[in-house]
Design an enzyme around this catalytic site. Structure first.
Site, PDB file in Angstrom:
ATOM      1  N   TYR A  54      -8.084  -5.415  -3.160  1.00  0.00           N
ATOM      2  CA  TYR A  54      -6.792  -5.533  -2.909  1.00  0.00           C
ATOM      3  C   TYR A  54      -5.893  -5.935  -4.173  1.00  0.00           C
ATOM      4  O   TYR A  54      -4.743  -5.795  -4.362  1.00  0.00           O
ATOM      5  CB  TYR A  54      -6.597  -6.954  -1.918  1.00  0.00           C
ATOM      6  CG  TYR A  54      -7.183  -6.546  -0.625  1.00  0.00           C
ATOM      7  CD1 TYR A  54      -7.857  -5.594  -0.272  1.00  0.00           C
ATOM      8  CD2 TYR A  54      -7.411  -7.847   0.391  1.00  0.00           C
ATOM      9  CE1 TYR A  54      -8.338  -5.516   0.983  1.00  0.00           C
ATOM     10  CE2 TYR A  54      -7.921  -7.799   1.441  1.00  0.00           C
ATOM     11  CZ  TYR A  54      -8.486  -6.525   1.749  1.00  0.00           C
ATOM     12  OH  TYR A  54      -9.137  -6.543   3.026  1.00  0.00           O
ATOM     13  N   HIS A 113     -17.934  -5.773   1.273  1.00  0.00           N
ATOM     14  CA  HIS A 113     -16.753  -5.239   1.916  1.00  0.00           C
ATOM     15  C   HIS A 113     -17.262  -3.843   2.745  1.00  0.00           C
ATOM     16  O   HIS A 113     -16.844  -3.668   3.920  1.00  0.00           O
ATOM     17  CB  HIS A 113     -15.910  -4.553   0.751  1.00  0.00           C
ATOM     18  CG  HIS A 113     -14.368  -4.643   1.129  1.00  0.00           C
ATOM     19  ND1 HIS A 113     -13.248  -4.682   0.444  1.00  0.00           N
ATOM     20  CD2 HIS A 113     -13.741  -4.316   2.518  1.00  0.00           C
ATOM     21  CE1 HIS A 113     -12.258  -4.739   1.078  1.00  0.00           C
ATOM     22  NE2 HIS A 113     -12.622  -4.495   2.368  1.00  0.00           N
TER      23      HIS A 113
END
Length: 283
Positions: A54, A113
């Site tokens: 991010y 992730h």
């Protein structure tokens, strides 16, 4: 029983507590992340979900540090990105995430992730996480977007001495992408299920059944979706950069969906709005 407030928590198998709603910062620009995250904490959120991918870990950690709330009462998550699978790459990525959060003292939860890269790289990344946990930098470990095949692979590795515990599984979950099989696998093992994109990125707000439930309960469609997730026993991770919606997404503890209401949101469909590694990853 559904949680009763934004400060309610679930007990992780690691022994730590995780707040029942998280504030997501995916696609939140770094230059506004600290501001909106501090506002979320001011409103009452105690759980911030970031990731190296991010590119706003530093700002997320700064929001926690500058919130005026005792660190022990706040929960911070980050993730090993798909570009850093394998032991060496994951170790470096984890070190960078720890550095970005250095003022926090520790990362509450770190996830892999997605399960890309193949078995060797997945298990290598997990080994790097376990080492960071043993060193005291991370408290709890988990995975995101793992299919049952990859979950069972990791479970076997842990049972055979690989170390660590799967404490959390994070997935895109909402009524149009319920992942009942994966959720059941996780909950059977007391692994907390986190639901990202619980609001379906606002693509389903005009669905008649959702509008009917919103009208029935005097709530917004978004609030109904968050309540659905909570009553499933999940930890929803709504995101917004708009203060009114950040607040609105917390006002879900004064409503209860009946069994009939919940059943009306039971669709025989699999329609994710994001990527879908849990199904796409075949190796």
């Amino acid at each position: 029983m559904a949680p009763t407030s934004l400060q309610s928590t679930y007990k992780l198998v690691s022994g730590y507590e995780i707040p029942v709603v998280g504030f997501g910062v995916y696609q939140t620009p770094p230059d506004v992340t600290e501001q909106v995250t501090r506002k979320a904490i001011e409103i009452g959120y105690r759980h911030v979900d970031s990731a190296k991918y991010y590119e706003n870990e530093l700002e997320s950690a700064a929001a926690i540090l500058n919130s005026g709330i005792d660190r022990s009462k706040l929960f911070y998550t980050s993730k090993v990105p798909t570009s850093c699978m394998g032991y060496e790459k994951a170790k470096k990525a984890i070190e960078e995430s720890i550095a970005a959060a250095k003022g926090l003292g520790y990362i509450d939860l770190m996830l892999i992730h997605a399960p890309y890269g193949g078995k060797e790289d997945r298990l290598g990344a997990w080994r790097a996480l376990v080492e960071a946990q043993k060193a005291g930098h991370i408290r709890s470990l988990g995975v995101s977007n793992y299919g049952i095949k990859q979950l069972e692979e990791l479970e076997e590795y842990i049972k055979n001495g690989g170390g660590g515990q799967i404490t959390v599984g994070q997935y895109e979950i909402h009524p149009w992408c319920p992942r009942n099989d994966i959720a059941a696998w996780l909950q059977k093992r007391n692994i907390v299920v986190e639901a990202y994109s619980p609001l379906v990125q606002a693509t389903r707000m005009k669905e008649p059944v959702l509008q009917e439930l919103a009208k029935k309960h005097g709530k917004t469609e978004a609030q109904i979706l968050i309540r659905w997730s909570l009553q499933k026993g999940y930890v929803p991770l709504p995101k917004s950069v708009t203060e009114s919606r950040i607040l609105e997404n917390t006002q879900v503890f004064d409503v209860s969906l009946s069994d009939e209401d919940m059943a009306s949101l039971n669709f025989n469909t699999h329609e994710p709005v994001c990527w879908d590694p849990a199904r796409d990853c075949k190796i």
